[in-house]
Scaffold this active site. Structure first.
Site, short mmCIF file in Angstrom:
data_model
loop_
_atom_site.label_atom_id
_atom_site.label_comp_id
_atom_site.label_asym_id
_atom_site.label_seq_id
_atom_site.Cartn_x
_atom_site.Cartn_y
_atom_site.Cartn_z
N SER A 85 0.78 -1.10 -0.06
CA SER A 85 0.01 -0.01 -0.02
C SER A 85 0.76 1.23 0.13
O SER A 85 1.54 1.64 -1.04
CB SER A 85 -1.06 -0.11 1.21
OG SER A 85 -1.91 1.08 1.08
N ASP A 122 9.90 5.53 -10.16
CA ASP A 122 9.32 6.11 -11.26
C ASP A 122 10.24 7.59 -11.69
O ASP A 122 10.44 7.80 -12.89
CB ASP A 122 7.91 6.26 -11.36
CG ASP A 122 6.89 5.22 -11.67
OD1 ASP A 122 7.59 4.18 -11.83
OD2 ASP A 122 5.98 5.15 -11.43
N LYS A 140 -0.57 -4.53 -3.19
CA LYS A 140 -1.81 -3.99 -2.80
C LYS A 140 -1.96 -2.29 -3.57
O LYS A 140 -1.59 -1.29 -3.06
CB LYS A 140 -1.95 -3.55 -1.31
CG LYS A 140 -3.26 -3.12 -0.94
CD LYS A 140 -3.27 -3.07 0.45
CE LYS A 140 -4.66 -2.48 0.90
NZ LYS A 140 -4.86 -1.02 0.68
#
Length: 544
Positions: free
Chosen positions: A289, A300, A314
């Site tokens: 999460s 990224d 998740k």
């Protein structure tokens, strides 16, 4: 009694009680009204006419939970006690005996007494089995018996427990406990700081900033952020933690939902602490999460090298919804996407297999996305680390042994039969591992592989088709091969099992703080992180 209400009957009706007033209700008024009437009639008839006395509350509880089981494991109903527990978890404050507790069907087990708090001061140890709280026998208590240990600070609670076959009773004065998001930070070497972030409560970013500033004052010019075992928490705190390392106004995460108002983009809102310090983020299969938001976003943006094993996966976002009588529900409202566009949700709970299990995206169906520097990253099943530490990935056998609490129980026995004084140089011997194997054998541990289950199903199908004589020889050969594999599986996973045993044993003597200290000198993932940080060329090449 509870099985009398088959969930396929009650699920459509109970759904109305939760989603009443939503768009779905307005668009399908007749069907929902019909199901309400069916359920109301059924519920009334059962409670009035069933041969034995019924408990309407229990029936309804079964109905709600059965319905939610058909959705995902994160959409949950909270009674009044659960609401308070969730508030404590997010706020970071807690009043009780100061220990991590495992609830079993007939007892409470002390997993870890927090150093210096009430349970620790009263002499409770990991592995102690609480069988009675005040005058309440745990085995007879229907609800979560751990709630019995909570209460106002300064009040007294009597705890009866078993330890190594003996029963003891101790009186404990409850006290307030601050659950730290950052339980530990230190220098690994002269230039590298190490920060453990264990949960994303509302103090996560502030505690992380405080730790980093303290380490920089001690000379840290490189940093390791440990998110292993971090199950997540508050979404805004994940954004704030990411913001520590990247400039203001950077996209961190996007949420997408069928309800337009839940479609949101989250950007960094503050000035960063340090956008240049070389950074390694550690993750594992229990990083979930909010941990995946942070590690995925930093990956990224090519802001950090991610090291460890693939994260949990998740990619679902929940929101609490207030219900009546002090209850709540937490409902999955959207999926989250990293800056590159990845949704890293691993399991599909809507399209289940023939056994009703959520399906997992196959690797060949993963989609590629690009980081800021043009590197390929993939969706479909958690954050994949830039540098994988293969041995740290839990295998089916190590998962099964852990799930049976065999590592925990062996560590308990070890604690009462050994003295350990040298923290950083502690190491299990071959003799210790042999004793652990014998311990597993004596526990009658039975590990069944998915392959064995598939073979058993195959032979049953072959019998129905009259082909069992044709494949019997091959089947027997395969089963013998699997037996040989299983007999060697523990030895083949010795390194990982020794690591798990070492972690659990060290906590018995030196608490979690001692374990983190041990990590800084011995942990394989941290050593890998240090190697990368100490080689600027390698660090830069990974991010290019």
């Amino acid at each position: 009694m509870k099985k009398f209400l088959h969930k396929k009957i009650i699920i459509p009706a109970i759904a109305v009680l939760i989603f009443f007033g939503t768009t779905a209700f307005k668009n399908d008024f007749f069907e929902i009204a019909k199901q309400i009437e069916i359920f109301t009639t059924l519920f009334k008839e059962i409670n009035m006419n069933y041969v034995d006395d019924t408990n309407p509350g229990d029936l309804m509880d079964t109905a709600i939970k059965s319905m939610l089981d058909d959705l995902d494991p994160y959409t949950q109903f909270y009674n009044e006690q659960d609401v308070e527990a969730a508030r404590i978890n997010n706020a970071g404050d807690y009043t009780g005996i100061g220990a991590k507790i495992l609830t079993l069907h007939d007892k409470l087990v002390i997993v870890e007494p927090y150093k210096g708090y009430a349970a620790d001061k009263a002499g409770l140890k990991a592995g102690d089995e609480i069988i009675k709280v005040d005058k309440v026998i745990v085995a007879d208590f229907k609800d979560d018996a751990a709630n019995l240990l909570q209460g106002a600070a300064g009040t007294e609670v009597s705890v009866t427990y078993k330890r190594q076959g003996k029963t003891e009773t101790v009186n404990i004065i409850r006290e307030s406990l601050e659950i730290k998001a950052v339980p530990y930070y230190s220098m690994i070497d002269e230039k590298t700081g190490y920060v453990v972030l264990r949960k994303f409560n509302n103090k996560a970013s502030s505690e992380t900033i405080k730790a980093i500033k303290a380490l920089k004052n001690q000379g840290a010019t490189k940093l390791v952020l440990d998110l292993r075992g971090n199950p997540g928490g508050l979404l805004n705190e994940a954004v704030n933690v990411t913001n520590i390392f990247v400039p203001k106004d950077q996209l961190v995460v996007t949420t997408k939902s069928k309800v337009k108002k839940y479609n949101k983009t989250y950007y960094t809102q503050h000035e960063p602490v340090d956008t240049q310090i070389p950074l390694v983020v550690l993750i594992d299969g229990k990083s979930a999460s909010a941990s995946e938001i942070v590690s995925g976003a930093l990956q990224d943006m090519d802001r950090a090298v991610v090291v460890g094993t693939r994260s949990f996966g998740k990619g679902l976002v929940q929101r609490p919804k207030a219900l009546i009588y002090g209850t709540q529900m937490k409902i999955t409202i959207s999926r989250y996407y990293t800056p590159s566009g990845r949704c890293i949700q691993a399991l599909d709970y809507w399209n289940r297999d023939e056994n009703g299990n959520a399906t997992r995206t196959k690797q060949e169906n993963y989609n590629a996305f690009k980081t800021k520097n043009g590197r390929n990253v993939f969706d479909g099943g958690g954050v994949e680390p830039d540098v994988e530490v293969e041995f740290a990935k839990h295998t089916p056998i190590t998962k099964a042994i852990s799930n049976e609490n065999l590592i925990f129980d062996f560590a308990t026995d070890y604690y009462y039969n050994h003295k350990v004084e040298d923290l950083k140089n502690f190491e299990l011997s071959d003799s210790d591992f042999k004793k652990f194997k014998n311990y597993i054998k004596s526990s009658e541990f039975n590990f069944e592989t998915k392959t064995e289950k598939a073979l058993q199903n195959a032979i049953l199908i072959a019998e129905d088709e009259g082909l069992n004589n044709v494949i019997e020889s091959d089947y027997n050969n395969l089963t013998q091969t699997l037996k040989a594999y299983k007999s060697n599986a523990i030895d083949n996973n010795k390194k990982q099992l020794n690591s798990l045993l070492t972690d659990e044993i060290i906590k018995r003597y030196f608490y979690s703080e001692g374990l983190y200290t041990y990590y800084t000198a011995n942990n394989s993932e941290i050593k890998k992180a240090l190697n990368i940080l100490n080689n600027p060329t390698q660090y830069a090449s990974i991010l290019r």
